[in-house]
Design a protein around this motif. Structure first.
Motif, PDB file in Angstrom:
ATOM      1  N   PHE A 106      38.260 -26.297 -49.997  1.00 53.11           N
ATOM      2  CA  PHE A 106      37.783 -25.705 -48.745  1.00 53.11           C
ATOM      3  C   PHE A 106      38.832 -25.885 -47.663  1.00 53.11           C
ATOM      4  N   ASP A 107      38.868 -24.948 -46.734  1.00 53.90           N
ATOM      5  CA  ASP A 107      39.693 -25.115 -45.553  1.00 53.90           C
ATOM      6  C   ASP A 107      39.086 -24.287 -44.425  1.00 53.90           C
ATOM      7  N   ALA A 108      38.314 -24.967 -43.594  1.00 54.86           N
ATOM      8  CA  ALA A 108      37.619 -24.253 -42.514  1.00 54.86           C
ATOM      9  C   ALA A 108      38.622 -23.597 -41.570  1.00 54.86           C
ATOM     10  N   ARG A 111      39.499 -20.375 -42.745  1.00 51.96           N
ATOM     11  CA  ARG A 111      38.296 -19.621 -43.095  1.00 51.96           C
ATOM     12  C   ARG A 111      38.230 -19.411 -44.612  1.00 51.96           C
TER      13      ARG A 111
ATOM     14  N   MET B 117      30.876 -31.827 -49.812  1.00 45.16           N
ATOM     15  CA  MET B 117      31.811 -31.288 -50.806  1.00 45.16           C
ATOM     16  C   MET B 117      33.104 -30.797 -50.153  1.00 45.16           C
ATOM     17  N   SER B 118      33.013 -30.435 -48.868  1.00 45.17           N
ATOM     18  CA  SER B 118      34.202 -29.961 -48.159  1.00 45.17           C
ATOM     19  C   SER B 118      34.865 -31.091 -47.380  1.00 45.17           C
ATOM     20  N   GLN B 121      34.090 -30.690 -43.506  1.00 44.79           N
ATOM     21  CA  GLN B 121      34.564 -29.515 -42.754  1.00 44.79           C
ATOM     22  C   GLN B 121      33.467 -28.527 -42.384  1.00 44.79           C
ATOM     23  N   LEU B 122      32.499 -28.370 -43.290  1.00 41.62           N
ATOM     24  CA  LEU B 122      31.554 -27.261 -43.128  1.00 41.62           C
ATOM     25  C   LEU B 122      30.143 -27.778 -42.865  1.00 41.62           C
TER      26      LEU B 122
END
Lengths: 326, 336
Positions: A106-108, A111, B117-118, B121-122
């Motif tokens: 993931f990488d907010a 996006r 899991m992130s 981040q989310l």
């Protein structure tokens, strides 16, 4: 095959991106065999043209929702290779702080919304991201990668219907690599014309040669332009093939060596390189330089991961709930 | 932690209102206060809500903010997750907890999991409301109490408003919560009415609804009022009960339970879920873990009989926790 050859620069970038993905994963295989990387690991080798071609046309504001076979999408989306590799190592410097691994990148800030390991599970999230853009009046596209196996899931049908009903800005990028794990498309889905099925939901849909990065980029550019213009969701069936087994545990008994070899003749990396050379846009020396730069990038990523500390066990239960400061 | 409180209710709330109206008013207030808030679900718009909770809101806020969805629980719950990720504050309504099972993949594998899991981040500022519980002769696919299952899942906050104040007040702090919140509205409560006592409402603590010295009755949601009736009946026989409303099923606040049992030395847990593996089992275990030596008698549980909820009125009534069974359990615990 795309006939127009108008941008050697674009094709150089596509080639470089595909080669990065290829070499990165080849190194991952070595690291897996020495047990530096564990868990499930699903390789993208053979399918690089899809990630490279689609991500090439996206802007930083667009969103990407991916699957558990997402190293290629993450790299093409611009996530630092160091952070991806550290994640594979399960280190604190990994993009998911070692809590996700290969399947949950993931990488907010870019996006990039993962990294979804339940087949079909990312589609509703993509629809929601697009809904948020609609509600807030933003002209952004959400790309949702998934395999053809997901088209047997109920969520696919729910989401195509919903996205179409609300004319949401989603690009459904179906990577048809012909096998849902070990089950061939024709053995699991009654109608194998995937674009036809998507079109049943009043979604613009067409098949694309997913072994040709330029063709993918052309199709993705056309689709995203149309989506940004308000034409609602689009669906691309990207016809591709994975050269490796489903995961590191797969003995690959369900397809013939002949079939695999036939597809390897259409290797997206070498076929683009050959085409560029024939057009005079690339030399063997260019390829050597490119390969050397990529190897150095991978070396740096491995060194970064090797040095990166582990997340402290005391932090095990962090991020179950948000850390709110009053 | 944020304070997780709601603004005081408005003046017009002083008149008697129903639980349904209290929920509706909470939605209306949230929509006015924050333009990122929208309501989405099956028949929430033109129909006015399966249980008429959202009646009139489509006319007031329009179809962009009161969104009727297809019968696609997984898609619209997952779309709520995505919309929350995209900066909105969605309220997703699922008709009943039984139907929520069609969206369980999204609720567990995504809403509850993505933050961890992130690597932090989310976060998912999503509220999901749904009806739960039996008592309306709706049989085995519309009547179950599965909130205890959801309370098993780390990453979720699980609320069970049993009072008008909680029906009116829990939504706003739930929307302010950066993590997914599930609100379970017991179907038998929608028509209950009374005068709303305005004031802020938190979403972290259980509440003492009646004070006594002899025994602790622990309930939530649709069983709170049965526990309160049982307490009245016990009082007429000279037994004074503490009645605890759990309110927040996860993260479970056991401090009040332990404090109360330490005073009363006796406890009965009332739960409309099935006994085996239920929330009542968790509460019982917490009492044993934290107040074992304070107990003067074994803990008793009054739960739903371990059958799918039947249609016929007498069978349904026999399956559910009822006041006489709570009183009888309390008397056994007192006598032992």
């Amino acid at each position: 095959m795309s006939e127009k050859r108008t941008s050697p620069h674009r094709e150089t970038e596509l080639l470089r991106q595909m080669l990065r993905i290829r070499r990165f994963e080849e190194r991952c295989v070595e690291l897996y065999s020495t047990e530096k990387i564990r868990g499930f690991m699903h390789l993208y080798i053979g399918e690089e043209a899809v990630a490279a071609g689609v991500c090439h046309v996206l802007t930083a504001d667009d969103a990407v929702v991916s699957t558990y076979r997402e190293h290629g999408h993450a790299l093409a989306r611009g996530l630092p290779m160091t952070e991806i590799m550290a994640e594979m190592y399960g280190r604190a410097a990994g993009c998911s702080r070692g809590r996700g691994g290969s399947m949950h990148i993931f990488d907010a800030s870019r996006r990039f919304y993962g990294g979804n390991a339940v087949v079909g599970g990312g589609l509703p999230i993509a629809v929601g991201l697009a809904l948020a853009d609609r509600c807030q009046g933003r002209s952004r596209v959400t790309v949702c990668f998934f395999g053809e196996g997901a088209m047997a899931e109920g969520e696919f049908h729910e989401c195509l219907n919903l996205a179409s009903l609300w004319r949401l800005p989603v690009l459904f990028a179906c990577e048809n690599n012909r096998y849902a794990m070990g089950t061939a498309l024709a053995r699991s889905q009654a109608e194998t014309d995937l674009a036809l099925r998507a079109a049943a939901y009043d979604v613009v849909a067409w098949p694309v040669d997913g072994m040709d990065a330029a063709a993918v980029a052309d199709a993705a550019a056309r689709a995203t332009e149309s989506i940004r213009a308000g034409a609602g969701p689009h669906f691309l069936e990207l016809r591709t093939y994975r050269f490796r087994a489903h995961s590191m545990y797969d003995p690959d008994r369900y397809r013939t060596k002949t079939e695999i070899e036939e597809w390897k003749h259409r290797d997206p990396v070498s076929s683009l390189a050959e085409r560029m050379k024939a057009a005079g846009d690339l030399t063997d020396d260019d390829v050597r330089v490119m390969d050397k730069e990529i190897t150095e990038e991978i070396d740096r990523a491995v060194a970064f991961a090797e040095r990166a500390p582990l997340e402290p066990v005391e932090d095990l239960t962090r991020f179950v709930y948000s850390e709110v400061t009053s | 932690m944020s304070t997780r409180t709601a603004r005081p209710a408005r003046r017009e709330d002083q008149a008697a209102i129903t639980y349904r109206e209290a929920v509706r008013e909470s939605i209306r207030e949230a929509m006015h206060r924050d333009e990122r808030v929208f309501l989405m679900g099956e028949d929430v718009g033109a129909y006015g809500g399966c249980f008429a909770v959202s009646l009139g809101l489509l006319e007031e806020f329009g179809p962009e903010r009161i969104r009727d969805t297809p019968l696609s629980e997984s898609a619209f719950v997952g779309a709520g997750i995505g919309a929350a990720l995209g900066g909105m504050r969605p309220i997703v309504e699922i008709m009943t907890v039984n139907f929520s099972l069609l969206a369980l993949d999204q609720i567990l594998n995504n809403a509850a999991t993505l933050l961890h899991m992130s690597g932090g981040q989310l976060n998912i500022p999503l509220v999901i409301r749904m009806t739960t519980g039996a008592g309306r002769q709706l049989a085995a696919q519309h009547s179950h109490s599965l909130e205890g299952w959801y309370a098993h899942i780390p990453g979720l906050r699980i609320l069970a408003p049993a009072t008008l104040e909680d029906a009116r007040g829990m939504l706003w702090p739930a929307l302010e919560d950066p993590d997914p919140v599930l609100i379970f509205e017991h179907g038998s409560l929608y028509n209950t009415s009374g005068v709303l006592r305005p004031g802020p409402v938190g979403i972290t603590r259980s509440a003492l609804r009646r004070s006594g010295r002899d025994i602790t009755l622990i309930a939530y949601g649709g069983t709170l009022h049965k526990a309160m009736k049982a307490a009245e009946e016990l009082a007429s026989g000279g037994v004074e009960a503490d009645v605890i409303d759990l309110r927040v099923l996860r993260p479970l606040d056991d401090s009040l339970i332990v404090e109360s049992v330490t005073r009363t030395h006796r406890a009965v847990i009332v739960d409309e879920g099935w006994r085996s593996g239920s929330l009542s089992a968790e509460v019982s275990a917490r009492i044993v873990e934290h107040a074992f030596y304070e107990l003067d008698a074994p803990v008793e549980r009054v739960c739903t009989a371990e059958v799918p909820i039947p249609y016929a009125r007498h069978l349904e009534e026999a399956a559910l926790p009822q006041v006489p069974a709570i009183v009888a359990a309390a008397r056994r615990v007192i006598a032992s």
